[in-house]
Enzyme design. Structure first.
Site, PDB file in Angstrom:
ATOM      1  NE  ARG B 268      57.068  32.450  64.430  1.00  0.00           N
ATOM      2  CZ  ARG B 268      57.833  33.328  63.833  1.00  0.00           C
ATOM      3  NH1 ARG B 268      58.478  34.202  64.538  1.00  0.00           N
ATOM      4  NH2 ARG B 268      57.959  33.322  62.514  1.00  0.00           N
ATOM      5  CB  THR B 270      52.153  33.446  62.229  1.00  0.00           C
ATOM      6  OG1 THR B 270      51.262  32.364  62.492  1.00  0.00           O
ATOM      7  CG2 THR B 270      53.588  33.001  62.469  1.00  0.00           C
ATOM      8  CB  THR B 313      58.191 -11.929  73.352  1.00  0.00           C
ATOM      9  OG1 THR B 313      58.945 -12.746  74.244  1.00  0.00           O
ATOM     10  CG2 THR B 313      59.026 -11.659  72.105  1.00  0.00           C
ATOM     11  CG  PHE B 338      60.451  24.948  66.872  1.00  0.00           C
ATOM     12  CD1 PHE B 338      59.769  23.980  67.591  1.00  0.00           C
ATOM     13  CD2 PHE B 338      61.211  25.865  67.577  1.00  0.00           C
ATOM     14  CE1 PHE B 338      59.838  23.935  68.980  1.00  0.00           C
ATOM     15  CE2 PHE B 338      61.288  25.819  68.961  1.00  0.00           C
ATOM     16  CZ  PHE B 338      60.611  24.854  69.663  1.00  0.00           C
ATOM     17  CD  GLU B 363      69.262  -2.007  73.246  1.00  0.00           C
ATOM     18  OE1 GLU B 363      68.646  -3.030  73.609  1.00  0.00           O
ATOM     19  OE2 GLU B 363      70.208  -1.530  73.848  1.00  0.00           O
TER      20      GLU B 363
END
Lengths: 327, 382, 260
Positions: B268, B270, B313, B338, B363
């Site tokens: 892209r 610019t 844990t 984008f 979860e």
């Protein structure tokens, strides 16, 4: 004093193939015209061997036996090796074809030759033979030196231009067939049927190829590709999407696991340019892409591109080609 | 873990998952997302290749993989589609309690026929009363002779519409609160089990989620996993196992988002040059890279520890929490990279943000993860 | 039928090609070597023949350096090959095709072999020399560019097509022989996870390379070049399809000089 170079010939439609003539040109440029010796094996090689004369080759070996038609490579390799030895040749060159590559493979063992296939340019570098060849599907080129007493090279189709036709005579020498060990004549096939692929030139031979891809959308539309190909005198190819879909048989597939082609002009119609396809045609001299998607990867590798609707552009192109060629 | 390289075996497994994700999952991800479709044909292919029953030992017909190898596979699958990967993870989650607390007889009886053919499992813990507070569940299991009668409602259950096996948590004695929670293996076909219509979700739309109602569903006592009241601990130990693969799933989404953003930034242009040459974009990409690398390594280490028998844990909570937050941030910045195109459904990045969001919630919501991390951390200082 | 299939580890098609520091070869650092292309198709063909002819076995063979050669053998075992043999060559650069053929010949002659399959060529050097060289070394016929290979057990004949410049030839042959396949299976099988795990534990037989290979011609790479980066297509501007066609034909005639 340059040692002789043996050019092994192959027939196409009863005459020396274009690949053979290209091999003669390459051999002449690397060894000098006077050092090139021809070789032709077959059931009746003498007639076609005259073609060597028209390439400017003064002498040629002929090996004559009905068993030599068809690819009995072991016997041919033996005959080529003994012919080469009889003139002290240090280099065997053969044209870009299935036969040529297979022969060179056998000469690597039988003649203890340093070998290379798919060669696009041939020259001498001191005592070695220098070859250039495309690798990695044409994405790179390697240069190799073939070193040792013997070298055997199979060219890539269109690697050299056939020499201009000259009115010349070739002196033929017969190669004794009796010298071939009986074991090498082991029958291996019963019945060969050559089935023509289609009206046009074969894909790997053609100097122009027009290929269609997924953008053609349906089997019924593929005639647009056929018509453009006919107008250009080109062979027709297809991307894997097309052969997967069954619009054309697998033999049309150009790609990594299909045919690798290196024509002068490759026209990719409705083909996005996935790497697997590129590996089959990237070494084409000029690539033209016709696709409606401006971001298709094919436009990165093409030389010329038309971003447009192929259903309009291709018929217009076919018409323009016909007009330009006076058809 | 002094050596960060993968063994050839691990590379082969990862390559298998990568190939499957890129050739079978990714081409259909947008369509399934748009139509909210559960692509059974893709899950069947995953099953055929051994990419479904990842955690079930080979003796019962599963792939018997360690947690590290599961994470390698899950990350690759998530790169293809987060929603489809959630189906696989939720399925493995449902089988995990059987592996942890099932008796040898139960494992044989439940797992062998289940793994011999294509089947889907669902883990039914969450209720409208609270996902983060399973102790408050209202689904009850009343003992009646050598059966239990289960009644209640579970919501947001992944795989519920397609599951043939349900892992259901119900309370045998609500006065005991979480100490009454008990785990049962319930066939979907049992009388009284009703699955509601598919939930319409923000993301993971290739995964099916629905409410399950249990109306006096009778379950033999022999289908109870462990003792009465064992369920809460079992659920927590199950989530201990499955937390880390969620980190891998989030990492896969983050990697995909970063890859899209980086590739786009090179093309892209610019102001006369590719936007990858603008500092604003370079900083975004750098932040994305840090997040992706960190997420992966945290996940790898947690998996490695747990494979060595440690509880892990703290590490798995950190991995899940960090990776899911990272996935959300990376996907967000990918859309930003984008620009306007990133906001369009036609481009693949907005889906990644919608998929990343769920990883912060399910979860074990990240709020709960942080509480767990603080608790585990302070224990070390106490 | 005892089927032997010869394979070669080759850089993955997606590999970004880089030139090695000395400019003569591909830089293989970080290159992933895989079973691919015609070789992958050859393995698929071998397995299909095995399935069509119960009692057959497929023995996969490769000559090359560690670890990539072992990996490609294990990938073949994971796909369903029964046995594997590795002729291990020194680490680093792979043997050239003729040296590889000599090594393969040692491995192949050490095992039962009715049909020896290989791919038409390898995706890297694309030499296509192995089948012919093996034919010389083993003293059996070889057929190249083969498609549509079938075994007619009743007639004890191999039936196939060969794609040559003349067109599509129909052949039949008896065993033993060597076949170099041009067949591309558009959907070769994927190894399942349990097979991948199992393949890691299967034994791979080793055959040492010839300690004293015959003095023969050698080829030495002197340059490896990447083409200048393609700058991208010159897009033809047009308002109508006819204008596009006219401009393209003009540029092909005058600029590219490829118009027939």
């Amino acid at each position: 004093m340059t040692a002789p170079t043996l050019v092994v010939g192959e027939l196409h439609d009863g005459a020396l193939s274009d690949a053979t003539k290209e091999a003669v040109a390459a051999a002449q440029s690397v060894s000098g015209k006077e050092n090139v010796v021809g070789f032709l094996a077959g059931s009746s090689p003498r007639g076609p061997a005259a073609g060597f004369g028209r390439c400017g080759v003064a002498r040629a070996f002929v090996a004559e036996d009905p068993r030599l038609d068809g690819a009995i490579d072991a016997a041919v390799a033996h005959l080529v090796a003994s012919a080469a030895d009889s003139v002290g040749a240090d280099l065997v060159v053969v044209g870009g074809s299935t036969f040529g590559r297979d022969l060179v493979a056998r000469l690597a063992v039988r003649w203890n030759a340093a070998v290379a296939t798919g060669v696009t340019s041939l020259s001498r570098a001191g005592a070695a033979v220098e070859v250039r060849r495309p690798v990695f599907g044409g994405r790179a080129t390697e240069t190799r030196h073939l070193e040792g007493a013997h070298a055997a090279v199979a060219l890539r189709p269109h690697a050299a231009a056939a020499p201009p036709e000259v009115p010349g005579e070739v002196a033929l020498t017969a190669v004794p067939i009796e010298g071939v060990p009986p074991a090498l004549w082991a029958p291996k096939c019963s019945g060969v049927k050559a089935v023509a692929q289609g009206a046009g030139p074969s894909l790997t031979d053609a100097s122009i190829v027009v290929s269609g891809g997924r953008g053609v959308r349906a089997a019924e539309n593929f005639h647009l590709i056929d018509e453009l190909a006919v107008s250009l005198g080109a062979a027709v190819g297809a991307s894997r999407a097309v052969t997967d879909a069954g619009w054309r048989p697998d033999s049309y597939q150009v790609g990594q696991t299909g045919k690798q082609v290196s024509p002068q002009l490759y026209v990719a119609v409705g083909i996005s340019g996935a790497i697997q396809h590129l590996m089959g045609m990237i070494s084409s001299r000029v690539i033209v892409a016709i696709n409606s998607d401006a971001s298709a990867p094919i436009f990165k590798v093409a030389d010329y591109g038309i971003v447009g609707d192929l259903f309009q552009v291709v018929p217009a192109l076919t018409q323009e080609v016909r007009r330009a060629r006076g058809q | 873990m002094p050596d960060f390289s993968l063994t050839p075996e691990q590379e082969s497994l990862r390559d298998l998952a990568r190939k499957f994700a890129r050739t079978e999952m990714a081409p259909h991800a947008a369509e399934c997302d748009r139509a909210s479709r559960f692509p059974e044909e893709i899950y069947r292919k995953a099953y055929d290749l051994g990419l479904l029953n990842l955690n079930v030992p080979a003796e019962y017909g599963g792939s018997g993989l360690g947690l590290f190898e599961q994470c390698l596979i899950v990350e690759e699958l998530a790169y293809g589609c987060g929603g489809m990967t959630t189906t696989v993870i939720a399925h493995c989650l449902a089988l995990e309690p059987i592996l942890l607390d099932g008796s040898p007889e139960q494992k044989e009886r439940f797992l062998k026929p289940f793994c011999a053919e294509y089947h889907i499992a669902a883990f039914a813990l969450t209720e409208p009363s609270g996902g983060s507070d399973p102790g408050s569940m209202r689904t009850l299991a009343r003992r009646d002779g050598d059966q239990y009668v289960i009644s209640g409602e579970k919501c947001f259950i992944s795989n519920a519409p397609q599951a043939s096996l349900l892992l259901v948590f119900a309370n045998v004695d609500p006065t005991l609160r979480h100490k009454g929670v008990t785990a049962f293996v319930v066939p979907r076909s049992a009388e009284g089990v009703t699955v509601g219509p598919d939930d319409e979700k923000m993301g993971h739309r290739a995964s099916s989620t629905a409410t399950i109602r249990f109306d006096n569903v009778r379950v033999p006592a022999s289908d109870r996993l462990g003792a009465e009241g064992n369920g809460f601990s079992l659920a927590m130990r199950t989530l201990d196992q499955t937390r880390t693969p969620i980190g891998a799933l989030a990492t896969g989404i983050a990697q995909a988002a970063m890859d899209h953003a980086a590739a786009y930034s090179l093309k892209r242009e610019t102001f006369g040059k590719p936007i990858s040459e603008h500092q604003a974009i370079q900083i975004k990409l750098a932040n994305m890279a840090q997040a992706v690398h960190a997420a992966r390594l945290l996940t790898w280490r947690a998996a490695w520890l747990i494979d060595r028998g440690q509880k892990g844990t703290l590490e798995s909570s950190i991995a899940k929490c960090y990776a899911s937050d990272a996935a959300f941030d990376v996907a967000n910045e990918a859309i930003q990279t984008f620009g306007g195109y990133g906001y369009m459904r036609e481009y693949p990045v907005e889906k990644l943000l919608r998929d990343a969001k769920l990883t912060q919630i399910y979860e074990g919501a990240n709020e709960i993860q942080r509480i767990v991390i603080a608790r585990e951390l302070l224990r070390g200082y106490g | 039928m005892e089927i032997v299939v010869c394979v070669k580890p080759v850089p993955d098609a997606e590999t970004r090609l880089r030139v090695a520091a000395d400019g003569t070869t591909l830089d293989i650092e970080a290159v992933k070597f895989v079973l691919t292309g015609y070789d992958e198709s050859a393995v698929e063909q071998a397995l299909l023949l095995k399935e069509a002819n119960p009692g057959s076995k497929v023995h996969v063979v490769s000559a090359g350096p560690p670890p990539r050669t072992e990996e490609v053998l294990r990938a073949s075992l994971a796909l369903g090959c029964d046995l594997a043999t590795w002729v291990e060559t020194p680490p680093g650069v792979a043997p050239d095709p003729v040296s590889a053929a000599r090594a393969l010949a040692r491995a192949v002659s050490a095992v039962p072999h009715d049909l020896v399959l290989c791919g038409k060529n390898a995706g890297d050097d694309e030499a296509g020399l192995v089948a012919g060289a093996l034919g010389e070394l083993l003293g059996v016929p070889d057929f190249s560019s083969v498609l549509d290979l079938r075994w007619d057990a009743a007639a004890s004949r191999l039936r196939f097509q060969r794609s040559t410049e003349a067109g599509m030839e129909t052949w039949e042959a008896s065993l033993p022989c060597i076949v170099a396949l041009q067949q591309a299976w558009n959907d070769p099988r994927t190894a399942k996870l349990p097979s991948i795990l199992k393949s890691r534990r299967l034994p791979i037989a080793k055959v040492p390379p010839d300690p004293a290979p015959p003095a023969a011609g050698t080829t030495r790479p002197t340059k490896f070049e990447l083409p200048p980066p393609r700058t991208g297509a010159k897009l033809i501007e047009f308002k109508t399809p006819e204008e596009a066609a006219q401009k393209l034909v003009k540029v092909l005639k005058e600029e590219a000089k490829v118009f027939p």
